[in-house]
Every structure is written in structure tokens, then in C-alpha cells.
Design an enzyme around this catalytic site. Structure first.
Site, PDB file in Angstrom:
ATOM      1  N   ASP A 175       0.881  -1.159   0.000  1.00 15.10           N
ATOM      2  CA  ASP A 175       0.000   0.000   0.000  1.00 15.10           C
ATOM      3  C   ASP A 175       0.924   1.216   0.000  1.00 15.10           C
ATOM      4  O   ASP A 175       1.434   1.626   1.042  1.00 15.10           O
ATOM      5  CB  ASP A 175      -0.898  -0.008   1.233  1.00 15.10           C
ATOM      6  N   GLU A 211      -1.479  -1.632  -4.657  1.00  8.78           N
ATOM      7  CA  GLU A 211      -2.732  -0.908  -4.837  1.00  8.78           C
ATOM      8  C   GLU A 211      -2.529   0.198  -5.862  1.00  8.78           C
ATOM      9  O   GLU A 211      -1.529   0.909  -5.839  1.00  8.78           O
ATOM     10  CB  GLU A 211      -3.198  -0.326  -3.506  1.00  8.78           C
ATOM     11  N   ASP A 239      -2.414   0.961   7.253  1.00  9.88           N
ATOM     12  CA  ASP A 239      -1.604   0.829   6.040  1.00  9.88           C
ATOM     13  C   ASP A 239      -1.127  -0.610   5.847  1.00  9.88           C
ATOM     14  O   ASP A 239      -1.092  -1.118   4.724  1.00  9.88           O
ATOM     15  CB  ASP A 239      -0.405   1.783   6.088  1.00  9.88           C
TER      16      ASP A 239
END
Length: 166
Positions: free
Chosen positions: A7, A68, A140
Site C-alpha cells: 500500500d 494498490e 496501512d
């Protein structure tokens, strides 16, 4: 098969690793966050992120990386900074010779919660449940695990499509 989910972020970058068995069962390996000093120039933060990601990949030895996708933001400066961090993650994975797969935030949320507009708290809660964790990881890191789980589900679907009909 070990999958590393990322991420990306220029101040906080989440990572999460899972092992996936031949039947698609996912087992938690590790998750955490890589941080950078916000007082440092962007180039220095990106350099630190790259060095830290190299260390994570060297230690965890994934066979695939799932990242992502950048999302569109009202704040162009934030979106650009996120794109820089994502580029660093892609470059580090590429230099390591790892295949990289990208997933939209909505696809990741939908995979782990069933809702493409789930909150960060809902994602962290579901990741904790799916991975059998005693406590919720930092958001996160939970997002990174969710990205890895999304890729694991994609791989399982691909394998199912490739199996001969019985």
C-alpha cells in the site's frame, strides 16, 4: 507461493506478506509499515522507501508483488506524491525480477469486505479475521495485506479456470 502486498505512500508505506497454498488457502507471514521523515525532501523519502522495500523483498522473498493502484484525489499534489511512491514500489519489484499485479482500491475493499466503499476500519477488521490475527494491524499494513489477499483470490480464480473439466 508468497505474495507481498504493498500500500504505497511517501510518508507511510504498508506491506504485508502471505503464503498461499495449492488450494488457495492464505496464511499470514508478516506485515508492517515503512516510514519516512516528512521533513525530508521528497527525493530523500523516496530513496528511503526504495531501500526499505529492497530489504523487505530480500528478507521475505516473495514470488509476486501486488500493489494498490493510485486513486484519483481532489488534491493533485497528494495524488502525484502517491504516484511517485507507487512508481518506487514498481521499480523495486521490477529490479528484483518479480511480477507485479495492480488492483484498484474498490476491488481490494470488495474482495475482503464485500463492499467496494468499505472504510479503512472495516478492511482492517476483515483482514484480521481472515488472517486469524489477534489484533488489527495498522491501517496501512492491513491495506497491504488486503492487496495481497486480493491477488491470492485472483490467482485461485485463474487456477480454477485452467483446471480441466471433470
Amino acid at each position: 507461493m508468497r505474495i507481498l502486498g504493498i500500500d504505497p505512500g511517501t510518508l507511510v508505506c504498508g506491506y504485508g506478506a502471505i503464503d498461499v497454498g495449492p488450494r488457495g488457502d492464505a496464511v499470514y507471514v508478516e506485515c508492517g509499515v515503512l516510514t519516512a521523515n516528512k521533513k525530508q525532501p521528497l527525493a530523500d523519502r523516496l530513496g528511503e522507501l526504495a531501500r526499505s522495500l529492497v530489504d523487505v523483498i530480500t528478507e521475505l522473498r516473495p514470488v509476486a508483488v501486488a500493489v494498490e493502484d493510485a486513486f484519483f484525489s481532489v488534491n493533485a499534489r497528494s495524488a502525484l506524491a502517491l504516484a511517485h511512491a507507487r512508481g518506487v514500489a514498481l521499480a523495486v519489484a521490477g529490479l528484483a525480477g518479480l511480477p507485479v499485479h495492480s488492483y484498484t482500491p474498490a476491488a481490494v475493499k470488495s474482495t475482503v469486505t464485500g463492499r467496494g466503499r468499505a472504510s479503512k476500519e472495516q478492511v482492517a477488521h476483515m483482514v484480521s479475521m481472515l488472517m486469524g490475527l489477534r489484533s488489527m494491524p495498522r491501517s496501512d499494513a492491513a491495506d497491504a495485506l488486503a492487496v495481497a489477499l486480493t491477488h491470492a483470490r485472483w490467482v485461485a480464480r485463474q487456477r480454477a479456470l485452467e483446471e480441466p473439466a471433470r
